[in-house]
Design an enzyme around this catalytic site. Sequence first.
Site, mmCIF file in Angstrom:
data_model
loop_
_atom_site.group_PDB
_atom_site.id
_atom_site.type_symbol
_atom_site.label_atom_id
_atom_site.label_comp_id
_atom_site.label_asym_id
_atom_site.label_seq_id
_atom_site.Cartn_x
_atom_site.Cartn_y
_atom_site.Cartn_z
ATOM 1 N N PHE A 248 1.789 4.268 -1.137
ATOM 2 C CA PHE A 248 2.585 3.645 -0.087
ATOM 3 C C PHE A 248 4.061 3.522 -0.450
ATOM 4 O O PHE A 248 4.901 3.337 0.422
ATOM 5 C CB PHE A 248 2.045 2.243 0.228
ATOM 6 C CG PHE A 248 0.593 2.212 0.579
ATOM 7 C CD1 PHE A 248 0.103 2.968 1.629
ATOM 8 C CD2 PHE A 248 -0.300 1.424 -0.145
ATOM 9 C CE1 PHE A 248 -1.244 2.937 1.975
ATOM 10 C CE2 PHE A 248 -1.636 1.375 0.186
ATOM 11 C CZ PHE A 248 -2.114 2.139 1.245
ATOM 12 N N PRO B 53 -3.646 -0.493 -5.853
ATOM 13 C CA PRO B 53 -2.611 0.486 -6.215
ATOM 14 C C PRO B 53 -1.661 0.747 -5.054
ATOM 15 O O PRO B 53 -2.095 0.892 -3.904
ATOM 16 C CB PRO B 53 -3.423 1.740 -6.558
ATOM 17 C CG PRO B 53 -4.758 1.227 -6.958
ATOM 18 C CD PRO B 53 -4.997 0.015 -6.116
ATOM 19 N N CYS B 54 -0.358 0.820 -5.377
ATOM 20 C CA CYS B 54 0.643 0.974 -4.325
ATOM 21 C C CYS B 54 1.290 2.355 -4.324
ATOM 22 O O CYS B 54 2.136 2.636 -3.485
ATOM 23 C CB CYS B 54 1.736 -0.083 -4.497
ATOM 24 S SG CYS B 54 2.679 0.067 -6.042
ATOM 25 N N VAL B 55 0.899 3.224 -5.274
ATOM 26 C CA VAL B 55 1.617 4.491 -5.451
ATOM 27 C C VAL B 55 1.632 5.336 -4.186
ATOM 28 O O VAL B 55 2.614 6.028 -3.893
ATOM 29 C CB VAL B 55 1.013 5.279 -6.637
ATOM 30 C CG1 VAL B 55 -0.424 5.699 -6.348
ATOM 31 C CG2 VAL B 55 1.865 6.491 -6.974
#
Length: 308
Positions: A101, A97-99
Amino acid sequence: MMFYLQPIAAQIVDMSIRPSVISLFSGAGGSTLGYRLGGFNELLGIDINQIACNTFQQNFALTPIWNREISSVEIDEILQYLELEVGELDVLDSSPPCVGFSICGSRNIQDKRNDLALEPIRFITGLKPKVFLIENVPGLMKGKMRGRFNEIFTQLQSTGYKLKCKSINSIYYNVPQSRQRLIFLGVRNDLATEPIFPKPNLKVKTLKDVLPYIDFHSRGQFDKRIKNPKSLPYTITKTPSMFFVEDGAKRKPTIDELKILSSFPDDFTFTGSYNQIWNQIGNCVPPLMMRAISKTIREDILQPVSDV
C-alpha cells in the site's frame, strides 16, 4: 551519545491491574513496548519473522511470542492457550504488512501481502475484544488502493464496532521522526464509549534536538536532498538508505541513533545484523506514539466503562 528515553522499567505505569492486549504482526515489539508504557499487559505476540521474534523475546521475556504465519493461527487455540473467554480481551492490536500500500512501493493491487490487511477481521470477529486497533500506511486511502481501503472499512463496520479512522504523524507524539500512519480504531457497540485519539503535541523535535552533532541528513531513497539538521527527521524505512553528514564525512546512522529516532530506549536490544536490525526498526511502530494511543484507550475508552 545522547539517549532519548529512560530504561524501559523506569517508564512503566504502576498499576495493580493492567488491561490486556494481543498483538498480531507484532514484529520486534515497538507496539508492545508502547502498550506496556501505556499501562497494558501484553498476553501474546504473533509474527512470521523469526529474527523479529528473537528481538521480541529478548526484550519481553515473560510475554509469549508465536513465530507463525497469521493465517495458520486459529481463534480457539488462542482462547485455550491464554484461558480467555470470548469478549474478555481488552485490546486486539494489529500492524499488517504495508509494503503493497505504501506510496514508496510498487502499489501492486495484486500483491498477495495486501490480503493480510483483512486477517485482523477474523480475529476481531472470533475474539470480540472491547477495542481493536489496526495500523497501516496512509497510502491505503490513496489512488488505486482506495478500493481496498473501502473494502476494509466496510468489513470492519460490519463487525459490531463503532469505528473511526485517522491519519496521524508520530512527530506529534514525542517521537523525533516524521512518520505518517493510518489508524483504524474500533470500540465494541455494547460499550458506552467512543473511539478517541490522543491530542497531538505540536512542539516537535528536529534532528538537531536529538542528535546535535549531525551537520546534515538525507533520506537517500526516494529523496536525495541534503537537509539542514534543524529540519524534521525522515521516516525510517526498512531499507538502509538514510545517511548523515558529520564533520564533512558521509555515513550511515548507527543502531543507537536509529533507536533514538524511533523512540526506543537505550536498554531495548535488537538481534541480527546491521541491515536486519535496520529492517526491524523500519517496520516497527514507534513506541512513544503507541504509548500515547494506548494511554488514551486505557483512560478514555476502557476506564470509564470499568468505573460503571
